[in-house]
Design a protein around this motif. Structure first.
Motif, PDB file in Angstrom:
ATOM      1  N   PRO A 147       0.877  -0.985  -0.036  1.00  0.00           N
ATOM      2  CA  PRO A 147       0.033   0.029  -0.119  1.00  0.00           C
ATOM      3  C   PRO A 147       0.932   1.150   0.081  1.00  0.00           C
ATOM      4  O   PRO A 147       1.866   1.466   0.677  1.00  0.00           O
ATOM      5  N   SER A 148       0.266   2.461  -0.739  1.00  0.00           N
ATOM      6  CA  SER A 148       1.076   3.600  -0.716  1.00  0.00           C
ATOM      7  C   SER A 148       0.578   4.319   0.278  1.00  0.00           C
ATOM      8  O   SER A 148      -0.753   4.216   0.730  1.00  0.00           O
ATOM      9  N   SER A 149       1.248   5.716   0.579  1.00  0.00           N
ATOM     10  CA  SER A 149       0.771   6.493   1.558  1.00  0.00           C
ATOM     11  C   SER A 149      -0.444   7.323   0.968  1.00  0.00           C
ATOM     12  O   SER A 149      -1.412   7.877   1.566  1.00  0.00           O
ATOM     13  N   GLU A 150      -0.491   7.086  -0.200  1.00  0.00           N
ATOM     14  CA  GLU A 150      -1.600   7.889  -0.972  1.00  0.00           C
ATOM     15  C   GLU A 150      -2.993   7.047  -1.144  1.00  0.00           C
ATOM     16  O   GLU A 150      -4.038   7.285  -1.497  1.00  0.00           O
ATOM     17  N   GLY A 151      -2.813   5.886  -0.619  1.00  0.00           N
ATOM     18  CA  GLY A 151      -4.216   4.906  -0.647  1.00  0.00           C
ATOM     19  C   GLY A 151      -4.131   3.940  -1.709  1.00  0.00           C
ATOM     20  O   GLY A 151      -4.847   3.119  -1.807  1.00  0.00           O
ATOM     21  N   GLY A 152      -3.015   4.113  -2.686  1.00  0.00           N
ATOM     22  CA  GLY A 152      -2.979   3.372  -3.706  1.00  0.00           C
ATOM     23  C   GLY A 152      -1.958   2.022  -3.517  1.00  0.00           C
ATOM     24  O   GLY A 152      -1.840   1.539  -2.475  1.00  0.00           O
ATOM     25  N   ASN A 160       3.782   3.126  -9.203  1.00  0.00           N
ATOM     26  CA  ASN A 160       2.690   3.474  -8.292  1.00  0.00           C
ATOM     27  C   ASN A 160       1.092   3.663  -9.065  1.00  0.00           C
ATOM     28  O   ASN A 160       1.068   4.204 -10.008  1.00  0.00           O
ATOM     29  N   LEU A 161       0.117   2.742  -8.346  1.00  0.00           N
ATOM     30  CA  LEU A 161      -1.066   2.678  -9.049  1.00  0.00           C
ATOM     31  C   LEU A 161      -2.088   3.448  -8.087  1.00  0.00           C
ATOM     32  O   LEU A 161      -1.920   3.384  -6.988  1.00  0.00           O
ATOM     33  N   PRO A 162      -3.047   4.090  -8.762  1.00  0.00           N
ATOM     34  CA  PRO A 162      -4.184   4.643  -7.772  1.00  0.00           C
ATOM     35  C   PRO A 162      -4.849   3.738  -7.111  1.00  0.00           C
ATOM     36  O   PRO A 162      -5.800   4.079  -6.101  1.00  0.00           O
ATOM     37  N   ALA A 181      -6.220   0.561  -4.615  1.00  0.00           N
ATOM     38  CA  ALA A 181      -5.739   0.128  -3.507  1.00  0.00           C
ATOM     39  C   ALA A 181      -5.124  -1.414  -3.744  1.00  0.00           C
ATOM     40  O   ALA A 181      -5.594  -2.173  -4.475  1.00  0.00           O
ATOM     41  N   ARG A 182      -4.125  -1.598  -2.864  1.00  0.00           N
ATOM     42  CA  ARG A 182      -3.421  -3.037  -3.050  1.00  0.00           C
ATOM     43  C   ARG A 182      -4.537  -4.033  -2.836  1.00  0.00           C
ATOM     44  O   ARG A 182      -4.487  -4.984  -3.305  1.00  0.00           O
ATOM     45  N   SER A 183      -5.451  -3.927  -1.897  1.00  0.00           N
ATOM     46  CA  SER A 183      -6.677  -4.798  -1.611  1.00  0.00           C
ATOM     47  C   SER A 183      -7.386  -5.316  -2.592  1.00  0.00           C
ATOM     48  O   SER A 183      -8.299  -6.121  -2.903  1.00  0.00           O
ATOM     49  N   GLU A 184      -7.384  -4.160  -3.638  1.00  0.00           N
ATOM     50  CA  GLU A 184      -8.218  -4.140  -4.787  1.00  0.00           C
ATOM     51  C   GLU A 184      -7.766  -4.762  -6.045  1.00  0.00           C
ATOM     52  O   GLU A 184      -8.540  -4.951  -7.029  1.00  0.00           O
ATOM     53  N   LEU A 185      -6.553  -5.340  -5.981  1.00  0.00           N
ATOM     54  CA  LEU A 185      -5.955  -5.976  -7.094  1.00  0.00           C
ATOM     55  C   LEU A 185      -5.775  -7.388  -7.008  1.00  0.00           C
ATOM     56  O   LEU A 185      -5.649  -8.180  -5.901  1.00  0.00           O
ATOM     57  N   SER A 186      -6.259  -8.125  -8.077  1.00  0.00           N
ATOM     58  CA  SER A 186      -6.131  -9.468  -8.173  1.00  0.00           C
ATOM     59  C   SER A 186      -5.406 -10.223  -9.520  1.00  0.00           C
ATOM     60  O   SER A 186      -4.576 -11.128  -9.227  1.00  0.00           O
TER      61      SER A 186
END
Length: 143
Positions: free
Chosen positions: A37-42, A95-97, A99-104
């Motif tokens: 997770p990035s600090s910006e929520g991505g 960096n992706l916008p 969220a880490r939890s939303e990637l599959s």
């Protein structure tokens, strides 16, 4: 007894030769090494690339397709590794916008550029035909 010793020695030599042949497979490898997770929520993705071929590349860039946890396409991203000499390894962050939890899943969708060094910048098919991909994360990564 000498016959048994000879057979065992031959088996060891053949096994070693077979393992050596498997280790020297020429390929370009691309690994999804980390996703945090990035600090910006991505999400920050880290890729590790290596040129295992006996040819140098002037430019290597892949187009990756990113899918959400619902299996729906999210976005395309360019993954430039730049010049990649034979044996060269390189780490690239993106960096992706999302969220880490939303990637599959992430797939190599296409090759944006794959120019052999000294070949007048003409594209090579090696960047896709000799590419292997792996992931050290729980995000699927494939071709």
């Amino acid at each position: 007894m000498n016959r048994t010793l000879l057979a065992c020695s031959l088996a060891l030599v053949l096994t070693g030769t077979s393992a050596l042949a498997q280790d020297t497979t020429a390929e370009i490898s691309l690994e999804l090494n980390r996703a945090t997770p990035s600090s910006e929520g991505g999400c920050q993705l880290v890729f590790f690339g290596q040129n295992g071929l006996d040819q140098d590349f002037e430019e290597v860039t892949w187009r990756l397709a990113v899918f959400g946890s619902d299996g729906v396409f999210r976005n395309l991203l360019g993954l430039p590794l730049g010049a990649l000499s034979s044996g060269k390894r390189r780490v690239v962050q993106h960096n992706l916008p999302t969220a880490r939890s939303e990637l599959s899943e992430i797939i190599v969708n296409d090759v944006a550029s794959c120019a052999l060094a000294g070949d007048s910048g003409t594209d090579s098919d090696a960047c896709l035909n000799q590419l292997t991909v792996t992931s050290r994360t729980d995000i699927a990564f494939g071709l």
